[in-house]
Design an enzyme around this catalytic site. Structure first.
Site, PDB file in Angstrom:
ATOM      1  N   LYS A 154       3.340   4.904  -4.703  1.00  0.00           N
ATOM      2  CA  LYS A 154       1.997   4.247  -4.333  1.00  0.00           C
ATOM      3  C   LYS A 154       2.183   3.495  -2.786  1.00  0.00           C
ATOM      4  O   LYS A 154       1.566   3.686  -1.662  1.00  0.00           O
ATOM      5  CB  LYS A 154       1.422   3.430  -5.400  1.00  0.00           C
ATOM      6  CG  LYS A 154       0.352   2.515  -4.737  1.00  0.00           C
ATOM      7  CD  LYS A 154      -0.038   1.415  -5.904  1.00  0.00           C
ATOM      8  CE  LYS A 154       0.782   0.116  -6.205  1.00  0.00           C
ATOM      9  NZ  LYS A 154       0.252  -0.616  -5.061  1.00  0.00           N
ATOM     10  N   ASN A 155       3.352   2.638  -2.684  1.00  0.00           N
ATOM     11  CA  ASN A 155       3.480   1.622  -1.777  1.00  0.00           C
ATOM     12  C   ASN A 155       3.937   2.608  -0.396  1.00  0.00           C
ATOM     13  O   ASN A 155       3.933   2.021   0.498  1.00  0.00           O
ATOM     14  CB  ASN A 155       4.210   0.625  -2.013  1.00  0.00           C
ATOM     15  CG  ASN A 155       3.679  -0.394  -2.978  1.00  0.00           C
ATOM     16  OD1 ASN A 155       2.367  -0.189  -3.144  1.00  0.00           O
ATOM     17  ND2 ASN A 155       4.407  -1.290  -3.792  1.00  0.00           N
ATOM     18  N   CYS A 205      -5.183 -12.481  -3.677  1.00  0.00           N
ATOM     19  CA  CYS A 205      -5.336 -11.514  -5.000  1.00  0.00           C
ATOM     20  C   CYS A 205      -4.770 -12.357  -6.140  1.00  0.00           C
ATOM     21  O   CYS A 205      -4.343 -13.460  -5.907  1.00  0.00           O
ATOM     22  CB  CYS A 205      -4.715 -10.189  -4.825  1.00  0.00           C
ATOM     23  SG  CYS A 205      -2.888 -10.480  -5.017  1.00  0.00           S
ATOM     24  N   ARG A 246      -1.308 -14.355  -0.218  1.00  0.00           N
ATOM     25  CA  ARG A 246      -1.112 -13.142   0.616  1.00  0.00           C
ATOM     26  C   ARG A 246      -1.687 -13.051   1.965  1.00  0.00           C
ATOM     27  O   ARG A 246      -2.467 -12.315   2.364  1.00  0.00           O
ATOM     28  CB  ARG A 246      -1.476 -12.077  -0.383  1.00  0.00           C
ATOM     29  CG  ARG A 246      -0.597 -11.940  -1.428  1.00  0.00           C
ATOM     30  CD  ARG A 246      -0.658 -10.859  -2.388  1.00  0.00           C
ATOM     31  NE  ARG A 246      -0.118  -9.548  -1.814  1.00  0.00           N
ATOM     32  CZ  ARG A 246      -0.127  -8.304  -2.368  1.00  0.00           C
ATOM     33  NH1 ARG A 246      -0.943  -8.265  -3.668  1.00  0.00           N
ATOM     34  NH2 ARG A 246       0.488  -7.132  -1.931  1.00  0.00           N
ATOM     35  N   ASP A 263       8.521  -6.448  -7.875  1.00  0.00           N
ATOM     36  CA  ASP A 263       7.357  -5.506  -8.535  1.00  0.00           C
ATOM     37  C   ASP A 263       7.910  -5.149 -10.016  1.00  0.00           C
ATOM     38  O   ASP A 263       7.122  -4.418 -10.660  1.00  0.00           O
ATOM     39  CB  ASP A 263       7.107  -4.129  -7.715  1.00  0.00           C
ATOM     40  CG  ASP A 263       6.417  -4.718  -6.413  1.00  0.00           C
ATOM     41  OD1 ASP A 263       6.037  -3.751  -5.631  1.00  0.00           O
ATOM     42  OD2 ASP A 263       5.738  -5.747  -6.274  1.00  0.00           O
ATOM     43  N   ARG A 276      -4.189   1.538 -11.000  1.00  0.00           N
ATOM     44  CA  ARG A 276      -4.116   1.485  -9.759  1.00  0.00           C
ATOM     45  C   ARG A 276      -2.780   1.993  -9.061  1.00  0.00           C
ATOM     46  O   ARG A 276      -2.618   2.388  -8.085  1.00  0.00           O
ATOM     47  CB  ARG A 276      -4.215  -0.264  -9.030  1.00  0.00           C
ATOM     48  CG  ARG A 276      -5.488  -0.736  -9.219  1.00  0.00           C
ATOM     49  CD  ARG A 276      -5.774  -1.990  -8.488  1.00  0.00           C
ATOM     50  NE  ARG A 276      -5.126  -1.983  -7.186  1.00  0.00           N
ATOM     51  CZ  ARG A 276      -5.310  -3.085  -6.424  1.00  0.00           C
ATOM     52  NH1 ARG A 276      -5.696  -4.362  -6.809  1.00  0.00           N
ATOM     53  NH2 ARG A 276      -5.019  -2.908  -5.121  1.00  0.00           N
TER      54      ARG A 276
END
Ligand code: EPZ
Length: 422
Positions: free
Chosen positions: A22-23, A118, A123, A308, A400
């Site tokens: 994803k990243n 968030c 951030r 993560d 997500r």
């Protein structure tokens, strides 16, 4: 809003396919803005964040089409209508800020909404902006938008990051490919997703050296051409699913996994009593002798222990023999999974950036609340090992970053199902 019900069902066994990262995909997609030739990504993950990035690129006038159920993303920005990224899309996903560098580099101006914070922290994006200023960009913050301009184009410059920032490194790297002259990024992020982006940009004709180290040197070129690029394996999805047999027992092979993507994480699994075997298929994980040992962890930028995977590793430590200390150094509020794990019987104290986890004999299923992407999957993992039923609410967070999570876990013997929201 959908919920997911997990019922503890003992050891797991089988194989889990690992998707593209994803990243990586979220920074590879904006790279299409750097060229008027088509950019095609293969091995793309099928996730809501990817669809949001596609929506953002579409709102700028880029053509984005997906094939093979979303695994191939074909993009073209030859007829871009706008260089303004609106708040109503950007607020849905912070990674939207990654269109700023490419828009500025290709068109000489851009208006991008500030993403806002968030759940896991404020951030800010100050380092993104400072790195672009080092290349001659003029930036003005008005009404919640960054108004960026570079009359005459960006110029090569040197910028030293005071702290490691993955996104700011990616924005600066993309912008520098079209800047006039040489750009040197010091204190750059070293994540595999940075190397994947640099590899894709080189395929497009960029001249980049040093990606994967803390100093990246980019020689600007006049234009970039099209390319086709496979998205690198998702090391965070990989690490997440490696923890499933760790928490439940059994043996699971994560297809496509490589130890090089997660060396420090694998060292901690080894210390906790897991065996990790790399074969041509991927990474096979099993408990060495049944018991899980408590292990201390401090998160750090790559090649350190990934932030993560902190929430997921905490789920493992909840039933480990002994006490572990998990220190979160990247984000200021990334222990929101702790109160939910405590509802399941875990014994956790959080003080500042350190969570102390005292292992208990077992967890009990309970209704819990997902709060952010990685916290939600940590609760799924805990539910796999808990006695009875765990209901994880607000699983839109999960969608997500994890494609078909219930199918992938059911295939190795988990009792898990999705309950559509009312
Ligand atoms: C990327 O976020 C990832 N997201 C995050 O993954 C990941 O946790 C993070 O890198 C760290 O590895 C994507 O790649 C889309 P940072 P990013 O800039 O780039 C501070 C997930 O779960 N900072 O490396 O936003 C920041 O507040 C997500 O998949 C500034 O102060 O992270 C943080 O404390 C969550 N100013 C630290 O740096 C800036 O301009 C690291 O952030 C930028 C960042």
């Amino acid at each position: 809003m959908d919920s997911i019900i997990v019922t503890g069902n003992g050891p797991l066994s089988g194989t889990i396919p690992i998707a593209g990262a994803k990243n990586a995909c979220l920074t590879l997609m904006p790279a299409t803005l750097l060229s008027d030739d088509p950019l095609t990504l293969t091995n793309a993950p099928r996730l809501s964040d990817i669809r949001t990035m596609a929506e953002l690129l579409g709102s700028l006038g880029a053509e984005v089409s997906t094939l093979q159920g979303g695994q191939v993303i074909a993009m073209s920005s030859h007829a871009l209508a706008s260089q303004r990224a609106d708040y109503d899309i950007v607020r849905k996903m912070r990674a939207s800020i990654l269109v700023l560098g490419p828009l500025l580099a290709r068109f000489g101006h851009a208006e991008v909404s500030l993403p806002g914070g968030c759940a896991i922290g404020a951030r800010p994006v100050d380092l993104h902006l400072k790195a672009l200023e080092a290349m001659g960009a003029r930036l003005d913050l008005r009404e919640g938008y960054v108004h960026a301009s570079a009359p005459g184009g960006l110029k090569g410059g040197t910028f030293e990051f005071p702290i490691v920032s993955v996104g700011a490194t990616e924005n600066a790297l993309m912008a520098a490919t079209l800047a006039k002259g040489t750009t040197v990024l010091k204190g750059a992020a070293r994540e595999p997703e940075i190397v994947d982006l640099a590899t894709c940009l080189r395929r497009m004709g960029a001249q980049i050296d040093g990606d994967g180290t803390d100093t990246i040197t980019i020689q600007g070129v006049d234009r970039l051409h099209g390319a086709t690029h496979p998205v690198v394996t998702d090391r965070i999805e990989l690490g997440t699913y490696m923890l499933a047999p760790a928490i439940c027992g059994g043996e699971v092979t994560c297809l496509g996994g490589r130890i090089s993507l997660l060396a420090s994480f694998c060292e901690k699994l080894d210390a906790a009593g897991l065996s990790v075997t790399e074969t041509a298929e991927g990474l096979t994980v099993a408990r060495r002798n049944g018991a899980i040992r408590a292990v201390d962890v401090t998160t750090a930028p790559f090649p350190g222990f990934p932030t993560d995977l902190q929430a997921q590793f905490m789920a493992l430590m909840c039933t480990a023999g002994g006490t572990s200390k998990l220190e979160e150094t990247i984000f200021e509020n990334r222990f929101m999974h702790a109160p939910e794990l405590i509802r399941m019987g875990a014994d956790i104290d959080v003080h500042g950036g350190v969570a102390t986890v005292r292992g208990v004999a077992g967890l009990k299923g309970a209704p819990v609340m997902a709060t952010d992407l990685r916290a939600s999957v940590s609760l799924i993992l805990a539910g796999l090992a808990a006695e009875g039923e765990t209901i994880v609410n607000r699983v839109y967070h999960l969608d997500r970053g994890y494609e078909h999570v219930e199918e992938k876990l059911r295939a190795v013997g988990a009792l898990i199902e999705r309950i559509p929201g009312r």
